[in-house]
Design a protein around this motif. Structure first.
Motif, PDB file in Angstrom:
ATOM      1  N   PRO A 308       0.784  -1.237   0.000  1.00 59.81           N
ATOM      2  CA  PRO A 308       0.000   0.000   0.000  1.00 59.81           C
ATOM      3  C   PRO A 308       0.819   1.292   0.000  1.00 59.81           C
ATOM      4  N   ALA A 309       2.137   1.193   0.027  1.00 60.91           N
ATOM      5  CA  ALA A 309       2.986   2.387   0.014  1.00 60.91           C
ATOM      6  C   ALA A 309       4.046   2.219  -1.063  1.00 60.91           C
ATOM      7  N   GLY A 310       4.033   3.126  -2.020  1.00 65.83           N
ATOM      8  CA  GLY A 310       4.921   2.994  -3.164  1.00 65.83           C
ATOM      9  C   GLY A 310       6.388   3.036  -2.806  1.00 65.83           C
ATOM     10  N   GLU A 311       6.756   3.775  -1.728  1.00 66.60           N
ATOM     11  CA  GLU A 311       8.169   3.901  -1.385  1.00 66.60           C
ATOM     12  C   GLU A 311       8.764   2.596  -0.867  1.00 66.60           C
ATOM     13  N   GLU A 312       7.917   1.643  -0.468  1.00 61.33           N
ATOM     14  CA  GLU A 312       8.415   0.368   0.038  1.00 61.33           C
ATOM     15  C   GLU A 312       8.770  -0.585  -1.093  1.00 61.33           C
ATOM     16  N   ILE A 313       8.032  -0.471  -2.210  1.00 60.51           N
ATOM     17  CA  ILE A 313       8.270  -1.362  -3.348  1.00 60.51           C
ATOM     18  C   ILE A 313       9.611  -1.008  -3.988  1.00 60.51           C
ATOM     19  N   GLY A 314      10.460  -1.996  -4.126  1.00 60.23           N
ATOM     20  CA  GLY A 314      11.779  -1.775  -4.701  1.00 60.23           C
ATOM     21  C   GLY A 314      12.829  -1.353  -3.701  1.00 60.23           C
ATOM     22  N   ARG A 315      12.485  -1.282  -2.416  1.00 62.62           N
ATOM     23  CA  ARG A 315      13.481  -0.882  -1.412  1.00 62.62           C
ATOM     24  C   ARG A 315      14.654  -1.854  -1.396  1.00 62.62           C
ATOM     25  N   VAL A 316      14.351  -3.150  -1.436  1.00 63.75           N
ATOM     26  CA  VAL A 316      15.403  -4.175  -1.438  1.00 63.75           C
ATOM     27  C   VAL A 316      15.396  -4.961  -2.743  1.00 63.75           C
ATOM     28  N   TYR A 317      14.192  -5.299  -3.197  1.00 65.73           N
ATOM     29  CA  TYR A 317      14.046  -6.174  -4.365  1.00 65.73           C
ATOM     30  C   TYR A 317      13.320  -5.445  -5.497  1.00 65.73           C
ATOM     31  N   GLU A 318      13.900  -5.491  -6.673  1.00 70.99           N
ATOM     32  CA  GLU A 318      13.303  -4.847  -7.839  1.00 70.99           C
ATOM     33  C   GLU A 318      12.207  -5.757  -8.406  1.00 70.99           C
ATOM     34  N   PRO A 319      10.956  -5.306  -8.389  1.00 73.12           N
ATOM     35  CA  PRO A 319       9.875  -6.177  -8.860  1.00 73.12           C
ATOM     36  C   PRO A 319       9.709  -6.138 -10.372  1.00 73.12           C
ATOM     37  N   ALA A 320       9.172  -7.241 -10.899  1.00 74.13           N
ATOM     38  CA  ALA A 320       8.778  -7.251 -12.306  1.00 74.13           C
ATOM     39  C   ALA A 320       7.459  -6.513 -12.484  1.00 74.13           C
ATOM     40  N   ILE A 321       6.598  -6.601 -11.464  1.00 75.66           N
ATOM     41  CA  ILE A 321       5.307  -5.910 -11.480  1.00 75.66           C
ATOM     42  C   ILE A 321       5.137  -5.193 -10.146  1.00 75.66           C
ATOM     43  N   SER A 322       4.858  -3.897 -10.195  1.00 73.29           N
ATOM     44  CA  SER A 322       4.629  -3.106  -8.986  1.00 73.29           C
ATOM     45  C   SER A 322       3.152  -2.753  -8.902  1.00 73.29           C
ATOM     46  N   LEU A 323       2.538  -3.072  -7.776  1.00 77.03           N
ATOM     47  CA  LEU A 323       1.133  -2.752  -7.577  1.00 77.03           C
ATOM     48  C   LEU A 323       0.979  -2.002  -6.259  1.00 77.03           C
ATOM     49  N   VAL A 324       0.746  -0.696  -6.350  1.00 81.56           N
ATOM     50  CA  VAL A 324       0.508   0.091  -5.145  1.00 81.56           C
ATOM     51  C   VAL A 324      -0.983  -0.017  -4.828  1.00 81.56           C
ATOM     52  N   SER A 325      -1.289  -0.871  -3.855  1.00 78.11           N
ATOM     53  CA  SER A 325      -2.675  -1.134  -3.506  1.00 78.11           C
ATOM     54  C   SER A 325      -2.723  -1.689  -2.101  1.00 78.11           C
ATOM     55  N   ASP A 326      -3.808  -1.386  -1.378  1.00 78.29           N
ATOM     56  CA  ASP A 326      -3.982  -2.059  -0.092  1.00 78.29           C
ATOM     57  C   ASP A 326      -4.388  -3.505  -0.357  1.00 78.29           C
ATOM     58  N   THR A 327      -4.157  -4.359   0.607  1.00 84.48           N
ATOM     59  CA  THR A 327      -4.377  -5.798   0.399  1.00 84.48           C
ATOM     60  C   THR A 327      -5.843  -6.130   0.172  1.00 84.48           C
ATOM     61  N   GLU A 328      -6.743  -5.424   0.855  1.00 83.78           N
ATOM     62  CA  GLU A 328      -8.176  -5.709   0.655  1.00 83.78           C
ATOM     63  C   GLU A 328      -8.587  -5.414  -0.780  1.00 83.78           C
ATOM     64  N   SER A 329      -8.220  -4.231  -1.283  1.00 83.96           N
ATOM     65  CA  SER A 329      -8.628  -3.851  -2.639  1.00 83.96           C
ATOM     66  C   SER A 329      -8.040  -4.794  -3.680  1.00 83.96           C
ATOM     67  N   PHE A 330      -6.757  -5.153  -3.511  1.00 83.25           N
ATOM     68  CA  PHE A 330      -6.145  -6.060  -4.472  1.00 83.25           C
ATOM     69  C   PHE A 330      -6.827  -7.418  -4.453  1.00 83.25           C
ATOM     70  N   CYS A 331      -7.003  -7.989  -3.272  1.00 85.51           N
ATOM     71  CA  CYS A 331      -7.555  -9.351  -3.181  1.00 85.51           C
ATOM     72  C   CYS A 331      -9.004  -9.395  -3.661  1.00 85.51           C
ATOM     73  N   LEU A 332      -9.786  -8.356  -3.357  1.00 83.37           N
ATOM     74  CA  LEU A 332     -11.164  -8.326  -3.846  1.00 83.37           C
ATOM     75  C   LEU A 332     -11.197  -8.305  -5.371  1.00 83.37           C
ATOM     76  N   ALA A 333     -10.291  -7.520  -5.974  1.00 82.90           N
ATOM     77  CA  ALA A 333     -10.250  -7.453  -7.439  1.00 82.90           C
ATOM     78  C   ALA A 333      -9.775  -8.781  -8.036  1.00 82.90           C
ATOM     79  N   ALA A 334      -8.718  -9.362  -7.471  1.00 80.89           N
ATOM     80  CA  ALA A 334      -8.169 -10.611  -8.017  1.00 80.89           C
ATOM     81  C   ALA A 334      -9.126 -11.776  -7.818  1.00 80.89           C
ATOM     82  N   ALA A 335      -9.915 -11.731  -6.749  1.00 82.04           N
ATOM     83  CA  ALA A 335     -10.854 -12.835  -6.485  1.00 82.04           C
ATOM     84  C   ALA A 335     -11.982 -12.895  -7.508  1.00 82.04           C
TER      85      ALA A 335
END
Length: 550
Positions: A308-335
């Motif tokens: 849910p916080a963009g500054e955390e993504i990529g702090r240690v590991y460079e992702p192939a896909i970055s998704l700035v989203s809270d877990t509830e919103s992401f999981c509801l959409a993916a479900a």
């Protein structure tokens, strides 16, 4: 014609803000630096309870438990100087665990700053690295502004603690009462459609995908949606360090958790994964085996990081896909997705689930003295029982052999803080009294906050404390044996008579010598209610499940 303005004392106005926002518990230790707030709480006893602790560290840990269970900020109130330094232990837990919290600190009078007045500390400097925001309310007319901002900051993005100091003279000020604020709801961040499409495409192409769920800010809706998403797509789900309650451990898609000393089958699964879908974890040291199980900065696995916080993504590991989203919103959409690769991952999921079941079976460590105790608890306790623990080697048995089956059933600090179990259980029992609550601790862990037995009894709470006694700081002894074999230094302990100690507070207490006695003691504690204490001596030759000194 003139309209008269309603005035209100600053301290009363502060408490009014908490009531409006639905805060019904405050955990703390009283102090002369915020006497007007204590006085204001007296008038609001029917709406907000002050849970009096014996030490500020325990109060802050209980506030962390409240935040984890409710999603609202756990509120802790302490006095200046020593009160604040004691409370910092709980603030650090809330920061590393991403738990919403507000710590209010009574502060010296505004006219005394920069003189090193009695117990004076600059809290902006002290808490600067362990809080999302630190501020001092030196103008009473801005209390509502500061409190509403504190709640939004604590609950939005990556949740965490906020620290507000309250100059004692400011709390007596009279101000014009502003219109009350609306109740604040957590801000949600919807996942970007293009990134979701990329993730779908990655799952279709993957051969060995793996979900890792973790972090703070989860809701029951999000947890339920995670299970639906995994089931629809046949995806195996793991939990990051001490996040096991994010999926029912009896669900066919749950395959285990990452912890200190990751189990071989999960280490192999992570190494062979070609798509790691990290939903909520920071991917910290414990979960990643000291940042070695996943290679930095470019992982061998394609990484989809949902946070849910963009500054955390990529702090240690460079992702192939970055998704700035809270877990509830992401999981509801993916479900809501239809199956994107039907049947493709079934065999691997079945294999990993079988390995988890075998690992979770107490017979997998034949002759182990402690595994059957936690397996029995998993068999008899209700799914929504809340188990709280701190740090120590005893937790290795708990996390391996107990099956967490409901949201909020595991309260344990990912920061590895000792002493959390009892204060966490007090916070849980005060917050959700209808659920069974257990504090699990080692002897060293328990003694760090054992004075809070008085708190549990004083407030007539229902909880059971289970202490595993091995007469040492077991985790550190295990590290010693690895690094400096046969050179014991500083890790042995001399303990009190634990049952007599617990009874002195007014708890029902018993020491059990075998599994049958434990089963009986647990059943009696469950039927009796109140504060119960069970001591379980541990064979001192054991350092971890199935591992002995020899």
């Amino acid at each position: 014609m003139t309209t008269s303005k309603t005035t209100v004392r600053a301290a009363d106005h502060l408490v009014d803000q908490l009531v409006v926002q639905g805060i019904d518990q405050v955990f703390g230790v009283p102090g002369e630096s915020y006497l007007p707030v204590l006085d204001a709480l007296h008038d609001q006893q029917d709406k907000i309870r002050f849970v009096t602790f014996r030490q500020e560290g325990g109060a802050a840990m209980a506030a962390d438990a409240y935040g984890k269970l409710t999603g609202k900020p756990g509120v802790c109130m302490v006095t200046r100087g020593p009160g604040a330094t004691n409370a910092s232990a709980g603030v650090h837990i809330a920061f590393q665990d991403s738990t919403p919290m507000i710590l209010f600190i009574g502060q010296i009078a505004r006219s005394m700053t920069e003189r090193e007045a009695f117990q004076e500390i600059d809290y902006r400097r002290m808490f600067g690295q362990m809080a999302k925001w630190v501020a001092e309310i030196d103008d009473a007319s801005r209390i509502q502004e500061f409190v509403t901002r504190a709640i939004r900051t604590a609950t939005s993005g990556r949740p965490g603690p906020v620290v507000l100091s309250l100059p004692e003279d400011m709390l007596y000020d009279m101000i014009e009462q502003p219109a009350p604020p609306a109740p604040i709801s957590t801000v949600r961040f919807q996942p970007a459609p293009d990134a979701m499409a990329q993730l779908q495409s990655r799952i279709v192409k993957a051969e060995r995908p793996l979900i890792m769920a973790g972090g703070g800010g989860w809701t029951p809706k999000g947890i339920e949606a995670l299970a639906r998403f995994a089931k629809k797509q046949d995806l195996p789900v793991t939990a990051s360090f001490r996040s096991q309650a994010l999926m029912n451990n009896e669900h066919p898609n749950y395959v285990g958790h990452f912890s200190v000393g990751t189990t071989p089958y999960l280490a192999d699964a992570l190494a062979s994964t070609d798509l790691l879908i990290a939903i909520g974890p920071r991917l910290g040291e414990m979960t990643t085996g000291g940042y070695t199980a996943i290679k930095s900065p470019i992982p061998d696995q394609a990484l989809a990081h949902i946070f849910p916080a963009g500054e955390e993504i990529g702090r240690v590991y460079e992702p192939a896909i970055s998704l700035v989203s809270d877990t509830e919103s992401f999981c509801l959409a993916a479900a809501e997705w239809d199956p994107v690769a039907p049947g493709k991952f079934t065999k691997r999921l079945t294999d990993l689930r079988a390995k988890y079941v075998a690992f979770n079976d107490p017979s997998s460590v034949e002759g182990d003295p402690l595994a059957p105790y936690f397996a029995h608890m998993a068999d008899v306790l209700p799914a929504d029982a809340i188990l709280c623990n701190g740090a120590g080697n005893y937790s290795g048995w708990l996390h391996r052999f107990y099956r967490y089956r409901a949201p909020g059933s595991q309260l344990a600090p990912t920061s590895g803080s000792m002493g959390y179990g009892l204060p966490g259980a007090i916070g849980a029992a005060a917050t959700i009294p209808e659920r069974e609550v257990y504090a699990i601790a080692g002897d060293g862990c328990f003694m760090m906050t054992s004075q809070e037995m008085a708190t549990a009894v004083h407030h007539n709470l229902n909880l059971t404390v289970i202490v595993i006694d091995n007469g040492r700081y077991g985790t550190i002894r295990a590290h010693q044996e690895r690094e400096f074999p046969d050179r014991v230094s500083g890790t042995m302990l001399t303990n009190p008579d634990f049952t007599a100690f617990a009874q002195s507070f007014g708890a029902s207490a018993i020491k059990v010598e075998d599994l049958d006695a434990f089963k009986s003691a647990l059943a009696e504690a469950r039927s009796r209610g109140g504060v119960n204490f069970i001591e379980v001596p541990l064979d001192r030759s054991y350092l971890a499940p199935g591992k002995q000194l020899s």
